[in-house]
Design a protein around this motif. Structure first.
Motif, PDB file in Angstrom:
ATOM      1  N   TRP A  42      -0.878   5.243  72.200  1.00  0.00           N
ATOM      2  CA  TRP A  42      -1.989   5.507  71.265  1.00  0.00           C
ATOM      3  C   TRP A  42      -1.946   6.968  70.815  1.00  0.00           C
ATOM      4  O   TRP A  42      -1.846   7.880  71.625  1.00  0.00           O
ATOM      5  CB  TRP A  42      -3.295   5.200  71.984  1.00  0.00           C
ATOM      6  N   THR A  43      -2.025   7.218  69.475  1.00  0.00           N
ATOM      7  CA  THR A  43      -2.005   8.585  68.952  1.00  0.00           C
ATOM      8  C   THR A  43      -3.117   8.772  67.940  1.00  0.00           C
ATOM      9  O   THR A  43      -3.487   7.834  67.236  1.00  0.00           O
ATOM     10  CB  THR A  43      -0.655   8.912  68.279  1.00  0.00           C
ATOM     11  N   TYR A  44      -3.666  10.033  67.868  1.00  0.00           N
ATOM     12  CA  TYR A  44      -4.663  10.389  66.866  1.00  0.00           C
ATOM     13  C   TYR A  44      -4.008  11.213  65.779  1.00  0.00           C
ATOM     14  O   TYR A  44      -3.061  11.963  66.037  1.00  0.00           O
ATOM     15  CB  TYR A  44      -5.803  11.211  67.489  1.00  0.00           C
ATOM     16  N   HIS A  45      -4.565  11.126  64.547  1.00  0.00           N
ATOM     17  CA  HIS A  45      -4.005  11.853  63.420  1.00  0.00           C
ATOM     18  C   HIS A  45      -5.134  12.249  62.477  1.00  0.00           C
ATOM     19  O   HIS A  45      -6.132  11.562  62.359  1.00  0.00           O
ATOM     20  CB  HIS A  45      -2.993  10.981  62.639  1.00  0.00           C
ATOM     21  N   TYR A  46      -4.936  13.372  61.795  1.00  0.00           N
ATOM     22  CA  TYR A  46      -5.874  13.768  60.760  1.00  0.00           C
ATOM     23  C   TYR A  46      -5.109  14.560  59.719  1.00  0.00           C
ATOM     24  O   TYR A  46      -3.989  15.024  59.952  1.00  0.00           O
ATOM     25  CB  TYR A  46      -7.020  14.586  61.336  1.00  0.00           C
ATOM     26  N   SER A  47      -5.690  14.753  58.545  1.00  0.00           N
ATOM     27  CA  SER A  47      -5.081  15.527  57.473  1.00  0.00           C
ATOM     28  C   SER A  47      -5.939  16.753  57.215  1.00  0.00           C
ATOM     29  O   SER A  47      -7.159  16.665  57.121  1.00  0.00           O
ATOM     30  CB  SER A  47      -4.982  14.694  56.184  1.00  0.00           C
ATOM     31  N   ASP A  48      -5.270  17.926  57.102  1.00  0.00           N
ATOM     32  CA  ASP A  48      -6.032  19.136  56.814  1.00  0.00           C
ATOM     33  C   ASP A  48      -6.063  19.433  55.328  1.00  0.00           C
ATOM     34  O   ASP A  48      -6.448  20.526  54.919  1.00  0.00           O
ATOM     35  CB  ASP A  48      -5.453  20.320  57.595  1.00  0.00           C
ATOM     36  N   ARG A  49      -5.621  18.486  54.490  1.00  0.00           N
ATOM     37  CA  ARG A  49      -5.690  18.674  53.041  1.00  0.00           C
ATOM     38  C   ARG A  49      -6.427  17.497  52.417  1.00  0.00           C
ATOM     39  O   ARG A  49      -6.070  16.362  52.649  1.00  0.00           O
ATOM     40  CB  ARG A  49      -4.285  18.754  52.437  1.00  0.00           C
TER      41      ARG A  49
END
Length: 761
Positions: A42-49
């Protein structure tokens, strides 16, 4: 780019990465490009743009990962709050209100009370359809808590990628996330690391039983289903359907089939029985044939078969002596029989004889054979015959025969057809010597009186049996213009009289005509009123014109030439209402026709120019010319001194509904209404305003002069003089205001109220 950190807890491994701008394929979609630490879990991800609405954020997560994050416990919340950077709009998570229930969108499961993580006084909705959820990251207060928000707000997407995929566990088990990996919990009937193996049951091979199987996972494996049935005529013992269970056992034992039995049969009296058996004595399929001894016949079926219902086809047969048809005594004869095995059965013998005057036709005796038939032909007694008689011409023959056609004692009566008389004996009889009594008779036609043609008519006759005798037909006809009164033909009847009465010829009649409305009729008659040759002329009264033929003639067919004429009122040209006016007409003989009267009127604000009433004359013209409606005029207005005038005219300069607006030059004030309107009475709504010099600057100078800290006596005197002068000017203006604004009607256009007037001052 940011850095990634990992945390193992509650059966998951997390890895968090930061993102940049990424262009997908050639579509140049502005999603965030991603980097992450891949640990196979399981992995988390987000976008800073870029920030997205909730639906866009979920589309982003589903495009590059699995879905918006689904938070399971407080450890995950602490990890996310610690690892994610602060963003003033915070992050979207995978909870949304669906049909009034907060739901994890990834699993479609409702949020339980135990798993809620709302901030204080949340969710509150604020009456703005706040159906989506954000998580506070590094917020000064209630960090890591949830808040309901409008789904259209722009926020960052917080995504996750699951290690379990739809194709894992062979779709035969539940994929369970584990620390750094996953495991498969196989459904019943499957086993193996990926649940790729299926449980096997023993192969079924029944005997004498029809089997039909379905194998969803392979031959005779888990969930294989076999349906059994016996052939027709067999009984099944055991279950109808067997299924392979997860225990590798079948749900029941294999069934068997046994042939159905019928009752045992025996041979009939004086007969024999011969049976064949397929599945056992007297069971389904057994067939038994029956036969009888010589001289006896089988009554009933020749064979019987054991059916699938356990019954025999047909009824039980028996043997009876062969019978011959019962013989009867011939007419005018006698019968004498002897019987061995019963009346008229095999071996019976019968002798025949005839009475005096009749001859035997056939054998003197007959015997019943083993085939059920009599020897020889049927014997009968026949009477002596006379020569056959025939009916006379135009006559009939009616005979009664006691012993046969035209035989001894036959009697024949003679008669003639209708219209003919018998000449000779009425009947003859056949004697014992074979001859007839009397001579042959004949028939003669009956005569009618001779006929003659009617006046103005003709006679045409046809004769069948002689001139003017029975059957003669005479047809009557009349000359052109006359119709036959009476029968068209007469026929000579059997009584010597003619059918019908003597006909006569009468002139043809046409329907009676009448004068048209507003018209007259003048007729001349040759052969009677409104009959063939009559002529009628039509005319109309003054003011009307004849529509149709001027005259009509009664023809030989009883119809008039031409159509019915009518008198139509002279038509005048159609009138229409003038602009801004109305038209009201009354019609006596049709729209805009002779005698019609039309009245004209104008709408409010207009005056009629011309005659108010017009009438359609007999010449097809109207009295007077068409009138017009002209707008009512108001007095011409001039601009005020030191001012301007701007007008708009709907129906003409300074006429009804014209409006004029007044304004003053800079430094001057308008005294009176700003706008005037021309009314239907021909008057303006108010008096025209005037422009007066603005005294406000002068007053300001006085006040400024008089506000000094060290006023001299001369200044005081001068201020008093100026104030007196200003009061006088204000008094003059008040008088003009009363003159220009005598009423206080606040609802009329262009009227100043006292407050408005003071404001302009």
């Amino acid at each position: 780019m940011g850095t990634a950190a990992g945390l193992r807890s509650a059966g998951r491994t997390w890895a968090l990465g930061s993102c940049g701008i990424f262009y997908l394929g050639i579509a140049a979609i502005a999603w965030g490009a991603v980097t992450w630490v891949e640990v196979g879990a399981w992995t988390y991800h987000y976008s800073d743009r870029g920030d997205y609405a909730w639906e866009q954020a979920r589309n982003y997560c589903q495009t590059f990962f699995t879905d918006l994050v689904a938070i399971q416990n407080k450890q995950e919340i602490e990890y996310l709050n610690r690892s994610l950077p602060f963003h003033k709009r915070y992050y979207w998570i995978g909870i949304r209100k669906l049909h009034g229930t907060w739901t994890w969108v990834g699993t479609r499961k409702a949020l339980t009370k135990e798993a809620e993580n709302w901030a204080a006084r949340e969710p509150n909705n604020r009456r703005s359809n706040q159906d989506c959820v954000e998580i506070y990251i590094k917020r000064p207060q209630e960090s890591g808590k949830w808040n309901d928000e409008s789904c259209n707000q722009k926020k960052k997407a917080l995504c996750y990628r699951a290690s379990c995929q739809p194709f894992q566990c062979s779709q035969r088990g539940e994929c369970v996330e584990t620390i750094g990996s996953y495991r498969c919990e196989c459904y019943p009937g499957f086993h193996g690391p990926e649940c790729e193996n299926v449980v096997q049951c023993a192969k079924l091979e029944p005997r004498g039983v029809h089997m039909n199987c379905s194998h969803p996972y392979g031959d005779f494996s888990y969930n294989s289903t076999c349906v059994f049935r016996c052939q027709e005529g067999f009984e099944q013992r055991g279950a109808d359907t067997l299924r392979c269970l997860p225990s590798q056992q079948w749900s029941a034992d294999t069934p068997t089939c046994t042939a159905i039995s019928c009752p045992v049969l025996s041979a009939p009296d004086q007969g024999e029985l011969n049976c064949s058996h397929l599945y056992g004595d007297f069971t389904f399929g057994s067939k038994c044939a029956f036969s009888c001894q010589t001289g006896f016949a089988l009554t009933g079926p020749e064979s019987r078969e054991c059916t699938a219902t356990g019954t025999w086809t047909g009824d039980s047969p028996h043997c009876e002596a062969v019978a011959c048809p019962v013989l009867s005594v011939p007419d005018q004869g006698e019968l004498n029989c002897s019987h061995l095995h019963g009346d008229f059965t095999f071996g019976s013998r019968c002798a025949f004889s005839c009475q005096t005057g009749f001859a035997l036709m056939g054998p003197e005796s007959r015997e019943c054979t083993a085939t059920g038939t009599w020897t020889g032909d049927t014997a009968r007694c026949k009477a002596i015959a006379c020569l056959a008689l025939s009916a006379p011409d135009q006559g009939e023959l009616n005979c009664s025969h006691l012993y046969g056609d035209f035989t001894f004692r036959s009697k024949c009566a003679f008669s003639c057809q209708t219209g003919f008389a018998l000449m000779g004996p009425e009947s003859r009889e056949c004697t014992a010597t074979g001859t007839w009594t009397g001579d042959s008779p004949h028939c003669e036609a009956i005569s009618c009186p001779v006929l003659s043609a009617p006046d103005q008519g003709e006679l045409n006759c046809s004769h069948l049996h002689g001139d003017f005798t029975f059957g003669s037909t005479c047809a009557f006809s009349c000359q052109t213009g006359f119709v036959l009164m009476g029968p068209e033909s007469r026929k000579c009847t059997a009584t010597g009289t003619w059918t019908g009465d003597n006909p006569r010829c009468k002139a043809i009649t046409c329907p009676v005509l009448s004068a048209p409305d507003q018209g007259e009729l003048n007729c001349s008659h040759l052969h009677g009123d409104f009959t063939f040759g009559s002529t009628c002329a039509f005319s109309c009264q003054t003011g009307f014109v004849l529509m149709g033929p001027e005259s009509r003639k009664c023809t030989a067919t009883g119809t008039w030439t031409g159509d019915n004429p009518r008198c139509k009122a002279t038509a005048c040209p159609m009138l229409s209402a003038p602009s801004w006016g109305e038209l009201n007409c009354s019609h006596l003989h049709g729209n805009f026709a002779f005698g019609s009267t039309c009245d004209f009127s104008c709408q409010t604000g207009f005056v009629l120019m011309g005659l108010e009433s017009h009438e359609c004359t007999a010449m097809g013209t109207w009295t007077g010319d068409t009138p017009q409606c002209k707008a009512i005029s108001c007095p011409v207005l001039d601009p005020p001194s030191r001012g301007q005038l701007s007008c708009s005219h709907v129906h003409g300069n300074f006429t009804y509904n014209s409006t004029c607006t007044f304004s003053c030059e800079k430094g001057f004030l308008r005294m009176g209404a700003e706008m005037l309107w021309c009314e239907a009475t021909g008057n303006w709504t108010r008096h025209a305003p005037v422009c007066e010099e603005d005294g406000a600057p002068f007053l300001k100078q006085v006040l400024a002069y008089s506000s000094g800290t060290a006023l001299a006596l001369a200044g005081i005197v001068l201020s008093g003089m100026l104030i007196a002068l200003l009061a006088k000017r204000l008094s003059n203006r008040e008088e003009k205001k009363k003159l220009l604004n005598p009423t206080s009607d606040l609802g009329s256009p262009g009227i100043f109220t006292n407050a408005a007037y003071d404001a302009n001052l």
